[in-house]
Design an enzyme around this catalytic site. Structure first.
Site, short mmCIF file in Angstrom:
data_model
loop_
_atom_site.label_atom_id
_atom_site.label_comp_id
_atom_site.label_asym_id
_atom_site.label_seq_id
_atom_site.Cartn_x
_atom_site.Cartn_y
_atom_site.Cartn_z
N ARG A 267 19.51 131.00 34.01
CA ARG A 267 19.66 130.68 35.60
C ARG A 267 18.27 129.90 35.79
O ARG A 267 17.98 129.75 37.10
CB ARG A 267 19.47 132.01 36.19
CG ARG A 267 20.56 132.79 36.21
CD ARG A 267 20.84 134.12 37.11
NE ARG A 267 21.86 134.73 36.93
CZ ARG A 267 21.89 135.70 36.05
NH1 ARG A 267 20.89 136.27 35.16
NH2 ARG A 267 23.17 136.58 35.92
N GLU B 249 21.45 117.69 50.34
CA GLU B 249 22.37 116.92 50.83
C GLU B 249 22.96 117.56 52.13
O GLU B 249 24.27 117.55 52.31
CB GLU B 249 23.44 116.46 49.85
CG GLU B 249 24.27 115.20 49.85
CD GLU B 249 25.01 114.70 49.23
OE1 GLU B 249 24.71 113.90 48.18
OE2 GLU B 249 26.22 115.40 48.79
#
Length: 358
Positions: free
Chosen positions: A119, A235
């Site tokens: 992870r 974004e």
């Protein structure tokens, strides 16, 4: 040549070191906690990977060089799974690190491998192409390709640092170097007009890695990207401007089965976006002409096959900027004045493509 450091701000800030002979910056970026370091490198770059391995070994790390296929062939789920297996075999823990050495495809893959292993483990990137230095390696976007499209699977995983050793650029084929210039010019079009002036004043020099303004062009392009991604990592809005020209570019790359140089596709895509903005009444025609002139001056293409439009239009439907069924384009209202065009009429899309068709 002296080096320069560009700071990328955000939740996990990091430095981009730009200069010649700057691999000595690597150990500090990897950090003291990493016992094992996996150096993921393009198989065709052993001569560049070796000094990276050497500087890390001298700093006391246990280093393993893991070659991956060259180019876009690296950005494949099977290659990624192979890296996971190698990491497991090396007993890599969450405090260990991945170093990616190569072009944008390699740094994208290495970054995603680091993001997804346990992870998330630290990644340090050593881009070896102009395209990777000014675009792929900066900003924390990582990913791989699938048959349905480019970069559709990935993660945001900012690196712990980026080292741009300009000495590696002299090994590039001329077309590969020129391809990278498309992203440099893009930075000029969306944010820093001085880049355009430097290219326009000496296009021949801009097209060479030993040109008089090489480091300044790279530094300015990196600063543009650093400023954008530092304010908008994931974004949410602003970062979309970095995709200028990329909607059509990614469609071209898919149609060409990723054998078409990214920068060449972006150059065509930027002219298409400029024509689209002009037809929509947002960008003066003289600025469209400037797009073509500056890109052509360094040897980049500005047109594509007329017969390809149906396939390209279909491919553009699967685009990360789309919202539902609404197609969105980054466009310019002027040089360094980016905006968005949402849901343009199909006739407008086709008319703009006729302007770039050959």
């Amino acid at each position: 040549m002296t080096s320069v450091t560009v700071r990328v701000e955000g939740p996990d800030p990091y430095d981009v070191v730009i200069g010649t002979g700057v691999l000595g910056a690597l150990p500090a970026m990897v950090g003291d906690r990493a016992r094992t370091v996996a150096v993921v490198h393009a198989a065709g770059l052993p001569e560049i990977a070796r000094p990276v391995v050497g500087v890390l070994e001298r700093a006391g790390h246990t280093v393993h060089a893991l070659p991956v296929p060259d180019g876009e062939a690296a950005k494949d789920v099977a290659v990624l799974a192979g890296l996971w297996s190698r990491f497991a075999g090396l007993g890599m823990t969450r405090t260990d690190a991945v170093v990616g050495v190569g072009g944008g495809a390699t740094t994208d893959l290495a970054g995603f491998a680091a993001a997804s292993w346990l992870r998330g483990v630290p990644a340090v990137l050593v881009p070896t192409t102009l395209l990777a230095m000014v675009d792929a390696a900066v900003g924390g976007k990582t990913g791989i390709n699938i048959p349905e499209g480019k970069n559709l699977v990935g993660a945001f995983h900012p690196p712990a640092g980026v080292v741009c050793d300009l000495a590696t650029l002299v090994t590039l084929e001329r077309d590969d170097y020129i391809s990278g210039l498309a992203e440099v010019v893009k930075a000029g079009l969306i944010a820093d007009p001085r880049i355009l002036e430097l290219v326009e004043d000496d296009p021949e020099g801009a097209a060479r890695p030993d040109g008089p303004h090489t480091r300044e062009l790279i530094e300015r392009a990196v600063r543009v990207k650093a400023g954008v991604v530092g304010a908008d990592l994931k974004e949410a809005g602003l970062r979309e401007i970095l995709n200028y020209g990329h909607t059509l570019a990614h469609a071209i790359e898919k149609a060409e089965e990723y054998r078409f140089r990214h920068g060449h596709a972006v150059a065509i895509g930027m002219v298409y976006a400029a024509e689209l903005a002009c037809l929509a009444g947002r960008l003066p025609e003289k600025e469209v002409d400037r797009h073509r002139a500056v890109l052509t001056s360094v040897g980049l293409p500005t047109s594509y096959g007329a017969e390809a439009w149906p396939a390209l239009r279909a491919a553009m439907t699967i685009d990360k900027k789309s919202r539902g069924s609404t197609l969105r384009f980054v466009v310019l209202d002027g040089i360094a004045e980016p905006g968005r065009l949402e849901g343009p009429d199909e006739d407008l899309l086709a008319a703009a493509y006729r302007k770039v068709a050959k």
